[in-house]
Design an enzyme around this catalytic site. Structure first.
Site, PDB file in Angstrom:
ATOM      1  N   GLU A  96       0.900  -1.314  -0.086  1.00 26.90           N
ATOM      2  CA  GLU A  96      -0.009   0.023   0.047  1.00 26.90           C
ATOM      3  C   GLU A  96       0.987   1.327   0.065  1.00 26.90           C
ATOM      4  O   GLU A  96       1.965   1.290   0.451  1.00 26.90           O
ATOM      5  CB  GLU A  96      -0.902  -0.140   1.071  1.00 26.90           C
ATOM      6  CG  GLU A  96      -2.011  -1.091   1.263  1.00 26.90           C
ATOM      7  CD  GLU A  96      -2.832  -1.236   2.070  1.00 26.90           C
ATOM      8  OE1 GLU A  96      -2.693  -0.339   3.216  1.00 26.90           O
ATOM      9  OE2 GLU A  96      -4.231  -1.874   2.040  1.00 26.90           O
ATOM     10  N   CYS A 130       3.325   8.318   1.139  1.00 26.62           N
ATOM     11  CA  CYS A 130       3.924   7.653   2.287  1.00 26.62           C
ATOM     12  C   CYS A 130       4.095   6.128   1.477  1.00 26.62           C
ATOM     13  O   CYS A 130       3.217   5.565   0.919  1.00 26.62           O
ATOM     14  CB  CYS A 130       2.920   7.409   3.319  1.00 26.62           C
ATOM     15  SG  CYS A 130       3.339   6.051   4.593  1.00 26.62           S
ATOM     16  N   CYS A 137       5.607  -6.860   7.304  1.00 21.22           N
ATOM     17  CA  CYS A 137       6.789  -6.383   8.391  1.00 21.22           C
ATOM     18  C   CYS A 137       7.175  -7.355   9.317  1.00 21.22           C
ATOM     19  O   CYS A 137       6.109  -8.185   9.588  1.00 21.22           O
ATOM     20  CB  CYS A 137       6.161  -5.177   8.963  1.00 21.22           C
ATOM     21  SG  CYS A 137       7.615  -4.268  10.032  1.00 21.22           S
ATOM     22  N   CYS A 141       5.308  -4.892  16.243  1.00 20.09           N
ATOM     23  CA  CYS A 141       4.796  -3.754  17.276  1.00 20.09           C
ATOM     24  C   CYS A 141       3.351  -3.945  17.435  1.00 20.09           C
ATOM     25  O   CYS A 141       2.475  -4.341  16.608  1.00 20.09           O
ATOM     26  CB  CYS A 141       4.899  -2.079  16.521  1.00 20.09           C
ATOM     27  SG  CYS A 141       6.730  -1.800  16.137  1.00 20.09           S
ATOM     28  N   CYS A 144       0.471  -2.065  15.813  1.00 18.86           N
ATOM     29  CA  CYS A 144       0.407  -1.902  14.346  1.00 18.86           C
ATOM     30  C   CYS A 144      -0.287  -2.941  13.602  1.00 18.86           C
ATOM     31  O   CYS A 144      -0.036  -4.153  13.850  1.00 18.86           O
ATOM     32  CB  CYS A 144       1.982  -1.635  13.966  1.00 18.86           C
ATOM     33  SG  CYS A 144       1.982  -1.234  12.037  1.00 18.86           S
ATOM     34  N   GLY A 188       6.180  -2.269   6.236  1.00 22.05           N
ATOM     35  CA  GLY A 188       7.539  -2.602   6.465  1.00 22.05           C
ATOM     36  C   GLY A 188       8.552  -1.719   7.180  1.00 22.05           C
ATOM     37  O   GLY A 188       8.380  -0.559   7.769  1.00 22.05           O
ATOM     38  N   GLU A 189       9.958  -2.386   7.510  1.00 22.98           N
ATOM     39  CA  GLU A 189      10.939  -1.513   8.271  1.00 22.98           C
ATOM     40  C   GLU A 189      11.901  -1.326   7.343  1.00 22.98           C
ATOM     41  O   GLU A 189      12.870  -2.246   6.901  1.00 22.98           O
ATOM     42  CB  GLU A 189      11.360  -2.647   9.371  1.00 22.98           C
ATOM     43  CG  GLU A 189      12.629  -2.022   9.888  1.00 22.98           C
ATOM     44  CD  GLU A 189      12.618  -0.622  10.361  1.00 22.98           C
ATOM     45  OE1 GLU A 189      11.555  -0.049  11.123  1.00 22.98           O
ATOM     46  OE2 GLU A 189      13.635   0.075  10.188  1.00 22.98           O
ATOM     47  N   SER A 218      11.561   6.422   8.458  1.00 20.71           N
ATOM     48  CA  SER A 218      11.193   6.269   9.731  1.00 20.71           C
ATOM     49  C   SER A 218      11.730   4.730  10.158  1.00 20.71           C
ATOM     50  O   SER A 218      11.271   3.672   9.399  1.00 20.71           O
ATOM     51  CB  SER A 218       9.850   6.358  10.176  1.00 20.71           C
ATOM     52  OG  SER A 218       9.469   6.016  11.455  1.00 20.71           O
ATOM     53  N   SER A 241      10.877   5.866  15.647  1.00 17.41           N
ATOM     54  CA  SER A 241       9.747   5.619  16.408  1.00 17.41           C
ATOM     55  C   SER A 241       9.952   4.875  17.798  1.00 17.41           C
ATOM     56  O   SER A 241      10.417   3.852  18.088  1.00 17.41           O
ATOM     57  CB  SER A 241       8.881   4.255  15.781  1.00 17.41           C
ATOM     58  OG  SER A 241       8.611   4.656  14.374  1.00 17.41           O
ATOM     59  N   LEU A 242       9.770   5.893  18.618  1.00 18.57           N
ATOM     60  CA  LEU A 242      10.200   5.430  20.312  1.00 18.57           C
ATOM     61  C   LEU A 242       9.216   4.921  20.845  1.00 18.57           C
ATOM     62  O   LEU A 242       9.396   3.698  21.368  1.00 18.57           O
ATOM     63  CB  LEU A 242      10.453   7.005  20.732  1.00 18.57           C
ATOM     64  CG  LEU A 242      11.690   7.122  21.960  1.00 18.57           C
ATOM     65  CD1 LEU A 242      12.762   6.222  21.531  1.00 18.57           C
ATOM     66  CD2 LEU A 242      12.042   8.560  22.037  1.00 18.57           C
ATOM     67  N   ASN A 317      -4.069   5.075  16.030  1.00 20.74           N
ATOM     68  CA  ASN A 317      -5.231   4.952  15.020  1.00 20.74           C
ATOM     69  C   ASN A 317      -5.826   3.418  15.415  1.00 20.74           C
ATOM     70  O   ASN A 317      -4.985   2.500  15.334  1.00 20.74           O
ATOM     71  CB  ASN A 317      -4.649   4.960  13.529  1.00 20.74           C
ATOM     72  CG  ASN A 317      -4.393   6.425  13.099  1.00 20.74           C
ATOM     73  OD1 ASN A 317      -4.943   7.380  13.270  1.00 20.74           O
ATOM     74  ND2 ASN A 317      -2.991   6.489  12.628  1.00 20.74           N
ATOM     75  N   CYS A 360      -1.347   6.031   9.797  1.00 22.49           N
ATOM     76  CA  CYS A 360      -0.197   5.251  10.345  1.00 22.49           C
ATOM     77  C   CYS A 360      -0.937   3.971  11.127  1.00 22.49           C
ATOM     78  O   CYS A 360      -1.617   4.044  12.052  1.00 22.49           O
ATOM     79  CB  CYS A 360       0.301   6.157  11.471  1.00 22.49           C
ATOM     80  SG  CYS A 360       1.141   7.824  10.796  1.00 22.49           S
TER      81      CYS A 360
HETATM   82  N1  SAH Z   1       8.998   0.533  10.480  1.00 20.70           N
HETATM   83  C1  SAH Z   1       9.079   2.095  10.389  1.00 20.70           C
HETATM   84  C2  SAH Z   1       8.320   2.578   9.486  1.00 20.70           C
HETATM   85  C3  SAH Z   1       6.786   2.702   9.664  1.00 20.70           C
HETATM   86  S1  SAH Z   1       6.470   4.304  10.158  1.00 20.70           S
HETATM   87  C4  SAH Z   1       8.827   2.604  11.867  1.00 20.70           C
HETATM   88  O1  SAH Z   1       8.281   1.667  12.819  1.00 20.70           O
HETATM   89  O2  SAH Z   1       9.241   3.550  12.165  1.00 20.70           O
HETATM   90  C5  SAH Z   1       5.068   4.057  11.026  1.00 20.70           C
HETATM   91  C6  SAH Z   1       4.524   5.015  12.078  1.00 20.70           C
HETATM   92  O3  SAH Z   1       3.197   4.654  12.511  1.00 20.70           O
HETATM   93  C7  SAH Z   1       5.401   4.501  13.328  1.00 20.70           C
HETATM   94  O4  SAH Z   1       6.023   5.700  13.856  1.00 20.70           O
HETATM   95  C8  SAH Z   1       4.711   3.770  14.234  1.00 20.70           C
HETATM   96  O5  SAH Z   1       5.103   3.981  15.653  1.00 20.70           O
HETATM   97  C9  SAH Z   1       3.242   4.231  13.969  1.00 20.70           C
HETATM   98  N2  SAH Z   1       2.117   3.538  14.115  1.00 20.70           N
HETATM   99  C10 SAH Z   1       2.040   2.224  14.073  1.00 20.70           C
HETATM  100  N3  SAH Z   1       0.863   1.753  14.354  1.00 20.70           N
HETATM  101  C11 SAH Z   1       0.126   2.731  14.594  1.00 20.70           C
HETATM  102  C12 SAH Z   1      -1.148   2.937  14.945  1.00 20.70           C
HETATM  103  N4  SAH Z   1      -2.095   1.899  15.307  1.00 20.70           N
HETATM  104  N5  SAH Z   1      -1.766   4.318  15.102  1.00 20.70           N
HETATM  105  C13 SAH Z   1      -0.821   5.183  15.171  1.00 20.70           C
HETATM  106  N6  SAH Z   1       0.334   5.152  14.670  1.00 20.70           N
HETATM  107  C14 SAH Z   1       0.988   3.789  14.396  1.00 20.70           C
END
Ligand code: SAH
Length: 373
Positions: A96, A130, A137, A141, A144, A188-189, A218, A241-242, A317, A360
């Protein structure tokens, strides 16, 4: 995991195209014509490369070469103008890609993107795409939806670039005349597909004319690649992504933290060499009652103290498969206030395209429009 796009021109560098041209007895300048046709003009068939003699086009075709632009198989448009594209690759896998007009490129609130440029059609300001880096992935997390897919394979450089070209074509947008920002924040990462990701960056800069300073990648925190990335001569901006301010909590929501913990991650962030005026971005997804208290905000402020950074807060989200809830806006504002008072520019990311599962963490190759509750 390897490329499935053998014989695609898309993905080849100017140098690789030069070898291709020269090996088939063509003058070297044909490579530049191919390069421009693929990455700048975004042609999707060899026959469209009008600068090439028809015999050479036929020769390329007969030896199995094709452009390799991925196909848009579905498009969903949100009430806020965001579009989510389901993009089909040559092996029928899909990823996507999201188009955000007036897009939130993670820079919202800093005012640097305002204003028109000469030559830009009226009404046009900027858009953000994006981009996905893998099919699925592997990072897992807990908040996600992409994680639920697992990882199928890495995308080849041409498949990463191809998403952008296909969407620009469909939108009728031509960089560098029109301003486009890229965020490598889709499925993906990217730092687990580092070489293909970096190759894509170079092709986009040199071929399509999108400067690397308008790109942000990211990472969930792949520390060795953060160190490599800091040494690249041409590189996008970096977001990390912290999502939690201490190891216990971070390991709970991002199991990857067991491999590279917060101390290692923050050491890499501190060592990361920024360009003049550049800031590192820390992303923080707020999960109701989990990581969104005042204490967490203070802990986060302490953790990032001294890094030239800004924070992007994202209220979760939602997804019905997820074990977390979205916090109230009041809680998000309170969290932001504490960080701002500690001296860190902190922005609240506006959710984009939640109604079409484009926001996201919601990219999971949803094929049909979900029934809206
Ligand atoms: N794998 C990389 C690139 C994806 S960025 C990374 O993790 O940074 C996707 C961003 O969306 C990340 O900052 C992640 O923390 C955030 N994210 C993932 N799931 C989410 C959700 N359900 N709601 C809001 N943000 C989310």
């Amino acid at each position: 995991m390897h490329s499935t796009e053998s014989n695609s021109l898309l993905g080849l560098t100017l140098q690789e195209l030069t070898s291709l041209a020269v090996e088939s007895g063509q003058p070297a300048y044909r490579a530049r014509q191919l390069f421009d046709a693929v990455y700048r003009q975004k042609i999707d068939a060899l026959e469209q490369i009008s600068t090439l003699p028809s015999e050479y086009r036929a020769q390329l075709r007969d030896s199995g070469w094709r452009v390799g632009l991925p196909k848009i198989s579905q498009k969903f448009v949100s009430s806020d103008g965001t579009a989510r594209y389901l993009i089909e690759l040559s092996d029928k896998e899909t990823v996507e890609t999201v188009w955000m007009p007036e897009g939130d490129d993670g820079e919202s609130g800093d005012g640097s993107e305002a204003g028109d440029e000469s030559g830009v059609p009226s009404g046009w300001r900027r858009a953000t795409i994006c981009v996905s880096s893998q099919v699925g992935c592997a990072v897992n997390c807990r908040f996600c939806l992409t994680a639920l897919l697992g990882v199928k394979r890495n995308l080849a450089a041409g498949e990463i670039v191809g998403q952008i070209l296909a969407v620009l074509r469909e939108q009728g947008v031509q960089p560098p005349l029109q301003r486009v920002n890229l965020v490598f924040m889709g499925m993906g990462e990217p730092f687990l597909n580092y070489d293909n990701f970096m190759k894509a960056v170079h092709l986009l800069v040199e071929g399509t004319g999108i400067p690397e300073t308008r790109m942000t990648v990211s990472t969930a925190g792949v520390v060795p690649r953060i160190l490599d990335f800091g040494r690249e001569a041409v590189r996008p901006k970096l977001a990390i992504s912290l999502n939690a301010p201490n190891d216990t909590l971070r390991t709970e929501v991002m199991p990857l933290n067991r491999k590279w913990n917060l101390q290692e991650l923050m050491n890499a962030a501190r060592a990361f060499e920024l360009r003049p005026r550049e800031r590192l971005t820390f992303e923080y997804v707020l999960l109701d009652g989990v990581n969104d208290s005042i204490t967490h905000a203070r802990e986060l402020a302490e953790l990032i103290r001294g890094v030239r950074a800004k924070v992007n807060l994202i209220a979760l989200n939602p997804g019905k498969e997820l074990p977390y809830r979205t916090p109230d806006h009041g809680r998000v504002l309170e969290f932001q206030r504490i960080l701002v008072e500690s001296g860190t520019p902190t922005f609240i990311r506006r959710p984009r395209g939640r109604d079409i599962f484009a926001a996201c963490g919601q990219l999971k190759r949803t094929v049909e429009l979900p029934a809206l509750a």
